[in-house]
Design a protein around this motif. Structure first.
Motif, PDB file in Angstrom:
ATOM      1  N   LEU A 145      -4.412   5.644  -7.806  1.00 21.58           N
ATOM      2  CA  LEU A 145      -4.170   5.920  -6.388  1.00 21.58           C
ATOM      3  C   LEU A 145      -5.286   5.364  -5.514  1.00 21.58           C
ATOM      4  N   LYS A 146      -6.504   5.419  -6.024  1.00 19.51           N
ATOM      5  CA  LYS A 146      -7.627   4.863  -5.268  1.00 19.51           C
ATOM      6  C   LYS A 146      -7.456   3.354  -5.077  1.00 19.51           C
ATOM      7  N   SER A 147      -6.982   2.676  -6.108  1.00 15.04           N
ATOM      8  CA  SER A 147      -6.726   1.234  -5.998  1.00 15.04           C
ATOM      9  C   SER A 147      -5.647   0.958  -4.966  1.00 15.04           C
ATOM     10  N   ALA A 148      -4.589   1.756  -4.978  1.00 19.45           N
ATOM     11  CA  ALA A 148      -3.506   1.580  -4.016  1.00 19.45           C
ATOM     12  C   ALA A 148      -3.988   1.853  -2.603  1.00 19.45           C
ATOM     13  N   GLU A 149      -4.798   2.904  -2.440  1.00 17.53           N
ATOM     14  CA  GLU A 149      -5.322   3.240  -1.115  1.00 17.53           C
ATOM     15  C   GLU A 149      -6.174   2.101  -0.567  1.00 17.53           C
ATOM     16  N   ALA A 150      -7.032   1.523  -1.410  1.00 20.21           N
ATOM     17  CA  ALA A 150      -7.900   0.432  -0.970  1.00 20.21           C
ATOM     18  C   ALA A 150      -7.084  -0.792  -0.559  1.00 20.21           C
ATOM     19  N   ALA A 151      -6.073  -1.128  -1.370  1.00 21.48           N
ATOM     20  CA  ALA A 151      -5.238  -2.284  -1.054  1.00 21.48           C
ATOM     21  C   ALA A 151      -4.458  -2.065   0.231  1.00 21.48           C
ATOM     22  N   TYR A 152      -3.960  -0.846   0.426  1.00 22.81           N
ATOM     23  CA  TYR A 152      -3.184  -0.524   1.615  1.00 22.81           C
ATOM     24  C   TYR A 152      -4.060  -0.576   2.866  1.00 22.81           C
ATOM     25  N   SER A 153      -5.277  -0.036   2.782  1.00 17.73           N
ATOM     26  CA  SER A 153      -6.191  -0.050   3.922  1.00 17.73           C
ATOM     27  C   SER A 153      -6.555  -1.471   4.311  1.00 17.73           C
ATOM     28  N   GLU A 154      -6.795  -2.318   3.306  1.00 19.54           N
ATOM     29  CA  GLU A 154      -7.130  -3.719   3.588  1.00 19.54           C
ATOM     30  C   GLU A 154      -5.965  -4.424   4.271  1.00 19.54           C
ATOM     31  N   ARG A 155      -4.746  -4.156   3.792  1.00 18.24           N
ATOM     32  CA  ARG A 155      -3.574  -4.783   4.403  1.00 18.24           C
ATOM     33  C   ARG A 155      -3.418  -4.340   5.858  1.00 18.24           C
ATOM     34  N   GLN A 156      -3.596  -3.036   6.105  1.00 21.84           N
ATOM     35  CA  GLN A 156      -3.464  -2.544   7.466  1.00 21.84           C
ATOM     36  C   GLN A 156      -4.527  -3.144   8.379  1.00 21.84           C
ATOM     37  N   MET A 157      -5.742  -3.311   7.860  1.00 22.76           N
ATOM     38  CA  MET A 157      -6.800  -3.897   8.661  1.00 22.76           C
ATOM     39  C   MET A 157      -6.468  -5.335   9.018  1.00 22.76           C
ATOM     40  N   ARG A 158      -5.946  -6.089   8.047  1.00 22.76           N
ATOM     41  CA  ARG A 158      -5.547  -7.473   8.334  1.00 22.76           C
ATOM     42  C   ARG A 158      -4.461  -7.505   9.395  1.00 22.76           C
TER      43      ARG A 158
END
Length: 301
Positions: A120-133
């Motif tokens: 879940l931590k990996s998914a959260e990090a990937a999702y946050s990066e996508r939203q920031m982009r």
């Protein structure tokens, strides 16, 4: 700005596992929210047809439609969907196949909650990066729309200043200067490469944006010597790219107010239209006799 919660859908043919995952995992710690669950893959697909899902947590071996088929069809319909698979140790070959469809992690049964939290931590990090982009891209579009209003002289001063404040564009500089880079003679690949080098948020004392044609517009700010910075900064990059001879740079006079930007930009466009009359790659419009085009700065409303 904090990322929105990931919307999670849980699928496993064992109802007890589904219930345990939904009720006992601390989803909120990783900015996750379980929006639905099912014990069959087809039900998950039906749900996703009418509801947004960011993260699919699914078993790979289920009766009827398998988890692998679910992942394949879900990723085809929703390419940005994140997927974490659950699998028994003796079915690990299915996990390997699942990676071909674009999963981001896996968790073996019996489920170790700490292992799941790592997923879940990996998914959260990937999702946050996508939203920031995405937010950065949205802000770039917003800034470009503001610059279009500036060069076209559109919108009220109060509204424009409010939008610039939101977009972190400073209109209170002591001096502005407009420069127009004509790139119409460039090949498409060269044009895209150069545009990417310049475009974006303000850097090195200037903003750069498109004007709707095959041109880039530069807005320099802050103190004397803008024209020198414009020629030096832009020219160096164009020379390094080997395309200086295929471009022309028109530099307007220094401006004491952002309200003069539209008029100065129009003068640069007029000089561009008459381009063959002016020698060299850099044309400083203020060096040529022309009608007075800058009025005395007016107090802001």
């Amino acid at each position: 700005m904090e990322a929105d919660s990931l919307k999670v859908f849980v699928v496993d043919d064992d109802a007890a596992i589904v219930e345990w995952l939904v009720r006992n995992v601390e989803w909120e710690v990783y900015d996750c929210e379980v929006v639905g669950s099912a014990t069959e893959a087809a039900a998950a697909l039906r749900y996703m047809e009418g509801h947004p899902v960011d993260l699919l947590l699914t078993d790979v071996c289920m009766p009827g439609m398998s988890g692998l088929e679910l992942i394949k069809r879900a990723k085809e319909g929703y390419p940005q969907l994140y997927v974490i698979v659950i699998s028994a140790f003796d079915k690990f070959e299915y996990v390997k196949e699942a990676f071909q469809y674009g999963i981001i992690d896996y968790c073996l049964k019996p489920i170790d909650v700490n292992e799941l939290y790592g997923c879940l931590k990996s998914a959260e990090a990937a999702y946050s990066e996508r939203q920031m982009r995405q937010r950065n891209q949205d802000m770039l579009v917003f800034r470009n729309s503001i610059f279009q209003r500036l060069i076209n002289g559109e919108g009220s001063a109060a509204r424009l200043e409010e939008q610039c404040s939101l977009a972190d564009i400073d209109l209170d500089q002591p001096l502005f200067q407009v420069a127009l880079l004509d790139m119409r003679r460039l090949e498409q690949n060269d044009y895209i490469r150069v545009a990417n080098r310049f475009a974006g948020k303000g850097r090195e004392g200037y903003y750069c944006f498109f004007n709707g044609r095959m041109d880039l517009v530069f807005l320099f700010w802050g103190g004397e010597g803008c024209d020198s910075r414009a020629e030096r900064g832009i020219g160096e990059i164009l020379r390094l790219e080997g395309i200086w001879d295929a471009t022309a740079l028109y530099i307007g006079r220094p401006l004491k107010s952002y309200r003069q930007i539209a008029e100065s930009y129009q003068v640069c466009c007029d000089f561009q239209t008459a381009g063959p009359l002016f020698p060299g790659h850099v044309v400083r419009t203020g060096q040529y006799p022309c009608e007075k085009y800058l009025e005395a700065p007016k107090d802001r409303a």
